[in-house]
Design a protein around this motif. Structure first.
Motif: not given
Length: 148
Positions: A119-128
Protein backbone atom coordinates in the motif's frame (compact mmCIF):
# COMPACT_ATOMS: atom_id res chain seq x y z
CA UNK A 1 13.44 61.05 -42.87
CA UNK A 2 11.50 57.79 -42.45
CA UNK A 3 11.93 56.16 -39.04
CA UNK A 4 9.44 53.33 -39.61
CA UNK A 5 12.23 50.96 -40.68
CA UNK A 6 14.25 51.33 -37.50
CA UNK A 7 15.40 47.99 -36.15
CA UNK A 8 15.18 47.42 -32.41
CA UNK A 9 18.50 47.55 -30.63
CA UNK A 10 20.02 45.02 -28.25
CA UNK A 11 18.14 46.43 -25.25
CA UNK A 12 14.83 45.45 -26.83
CA UNK A 13 15.89 41.82 -27.30
CA UNK A 14 17.20 41.72 -23.78
CA UNK A 15 13.95 42.95 -22.24
CA UNK A 16 12.03 40.42 -24.33
CA UNK A 17 14.27 37.64 -23.02
CA UNK A 18 13.82 38.81 -19.42
CA UNK A 19 10.05 38.96 -19.97
CA UNK A 20 10.04 35.35 -21.26
CA UNK A 21 12.07 34.16 -18.27
CA UNK A 22 9.84 35.97 -15.79
CA UNK A 23 6.75 34.46 -17.37
CA UNK A 24 8.22 30.98 -17.20
CA UNK A 25 9.30 31.45 -13.58
CA UNK A 26 5.82 32.74 -12.71
CA UNK A 27 4.23 29.71 -14.33
CA UNK A 28 6.69 27.47 -12.50
CA UNK A 29 5.86 29.12 -9.17
CA UNK A 30 2.11 28.67 -9.61
CA UNK A 31 2.53 25.10 -10.84
CA UNK A 32 4.79 24.36 -7.86
CA UNK A 33 2.12 25.56 -5.44
CA UNK A 34 -0.51 23.48 -7.24
CA UNK A 35 1.75 20.39 -7.25
CA UNK A 36 2.50 20.79 -3.54
CA UNK A 37 -1.18 21.14 -2.69
CA UNK A 38 -2.26 18.22 -4.89
CA UNK A 39 0.45 15.89 -3.60
CA UNK A 40 -0.16 16.74 0.04
CA UNK A 41 -3.91 16.32 -0.39
CA UNK A 42 -3.44 12.95 -2.09
CA UNK A 43 -1.08 11.84 0.70
CA UNK A 44 -3.64 12.92 3.32
CA UNK A 45 -6.36 10.97 1.51
CA UNK A 46 -4.09 7.92 1.31
CA UNK A 47 -3.45 8.17 5.05
CA UNK A 48 -7.18 8.46 5.66
CA UNK A 49 -7.79 5.14 3.91
CA UNK A 50 -5.04 3.42 5.88
CA UNK A 51 -1.71 3.91 4.11
CA UNK A 52 0.90 4.28 6.85
CA UNK A 53 3.85 5.67 4.81
CA UNK A 54 6.24 3.80 7.09
CA UNK A 55 9.64 3.16 5.57
CA UNK A 56 11.23 -0.02 7.02
CA UNK A 57 14.86 1.18 6.89
CA UNK A 58 14.41 3.70 9.68
CA UNK A 59 10.99 2.66 10.88
CA UNK A 60 9.85 6.26 10.50
CA UNK A 61 6.64 7.48 8.95
CA UNK A 62 6.81 10.15 6.26
CA UNK A 63 4.92 13.22 7.57
CA UNK A 64 2.49 15.13 5.33
CA UNK A 65 4.73 18.18 5.51
CA UNK A 66 7.52 16.03 4.08
CA UNK A 67 5.50 15.47 0.92
CA UNK A 68 4.95 19.20 0.51
CA UNK A 69 8.61 20.08 1.08
CA UNK A 70 10.03 17.44 -1.25
CA UNK A 71 7.46 18.23 -3.94
CA UNK A 72 8.25 21.93 -3.66
CA UNK A 73 12.00 21.36 -3.85
CA UNK A 74 11.91 19.13 -6.91
CA UNK A 75 9.31 21.33 -8.62
CA UNK A 76 11.69 24.29 -8.23
CA UNK A 77 14.46 22.10 -9.69
CA UNK A 78 12.17 21.32 -12.64
CA UNK A 79 11.47 25.01 -13.13
CA UNK A 80 15.22 25.73 -13.08
CA UNK A 81 15.75 23.07 -15.75
CA UNK A 82 13.02 24.68 -17.86
CA UNK A 83 14.64 28.11 -17.46
CA UNK A 84 18.05 26.72 -18.46
CA UNK A 85 16.56 25.04 -21.51
CA UNK A 86 14.73 28.22 -22.52
CA UNK A 87 18.03 30.05 -22.32
CA UNK A 88 20.32 27.52 -24.00
CA UNK A 89 18.29 25.12 -26.12
CA UNK A 90 16.98 25.57 -29.63
CA UNK A 91 14.00 23.31 -28.77
CA UNK A 92 13.38 23.88 -25.05
CA UNK A 93 9.86 22.40 -24.83
CA UNK A 94 10.84 19.12 -26.49
CA UNK A 95 14.03 18.81 -24.46
CA UNK A 96 12.15 19.63 -21.26
CA UNK A 97 9.56 16.89 -21.85
CA UNK A 98 12.27 14.28 -22.46
CA UNK A 99 14.27 15.41 -19.43
CA UNK A 100 11.29 15.66 -17.07
CA UNK A 101 9.77 12.32 -18.10
CA UNK A 102 13.17 10.63 -17.72
CA UNK A 103 13.69 12.13 -14.27
CA UNK A 104 10.15 11.14 -13.27
CA UNK A 105 10.81 7.56 -14.35
CA UNK A 106 14.05 7.52 -12.32
CA UNK A 107 12.15 8.89 -9.30
CA UNK A 108 9.94 5.80 -9.32
CA UNK A 109 12.86 3.52 -8.47
CA UNK A 110 13.37 4.44 -4.76
CA UNK A 111 9.78 3.59 -3.71
CA UNK A 112 10.18 0.21 -5.38
CA UNK A 113 13.42 -0.43 -3.49
CA UNK A 114 12.28 0.98 -0.14
CA UNK A 115 10.97 -2.30 1.23
CA UNK A 116 7.73 -0.65 2.31
CA UNK A 117 4.47 -2.57 2.25
CA UNK A 118 2.44 -2.76 -0.96
CA UNK A 119 0.00 0.00 0.00
CA UNK A 120 2.79 2.43 0.88
CA UNK A 121 4.80 1.59 -2.24
CA UNK A 122 1.76 2.00 -4.49
CA UNK A 123 0.83 5.29 -2.83
CA UNK A 124 4.40 6.61 -3.13
CA UNK A 125 4.48 5.72 -6.82
CA UNK A 126 1.23 7.61 -7.35
CA UNK A 127 2.53 10.55 -5.30
CA UNK A 128 5.53 10.77 -7.62
CA UNK A 129 3.26 10.96 -10.64
CA UNK A 130 0.94 13.67 -9.31
CA UNK A 131 3.44 16.55 -9.31
CA UNK A 132 4.79 15.34 -12.66
CA UNK A 133 1.24 15.52 -14.04
CA UNK A 134 1.01 19.13 -12.84
CA UNK A 135 4.51 20.43 -13.56
CA UNK A 136 5.39 18.87 -16.91
CA UNK A 137 2.34 20.09 -18.88
CA UNK A 138 2.40 23.56 -17.27
CA UNK A 139 6.07 24.18 -17.94
CA UNK A 140 5.97 22.59 -21.41
CA UNK A 141 3.03 24.78 -22.40
CA UNK A 142 4.81 27.83 -21.05
CA UNK A 143 8.00 26.94 -22.93
CA UNK A 144 6.06 26.51 -26.17
CA UNK A 145 4.32 29.88 -25.88
CA UNK A 146 7.63 31.61 -25.14
CA UNK A 147 9.50 30.16 -28.10
CA UNK A 148 6.83 30.28 -30.83
Amino acid sequence: MDDTGVVAGPASGRSSHIHRLRGLVGTGFLATLAAMAATTLAAALAQAIGVDFEIPDGGETIPLSGFAVVTGFFSVVGTAIAVALLRWSARPATRFVWTAVSLTAISLVPPLLSGANTATTTALLGLHLIPAAVMIPALTRSLRTRTD
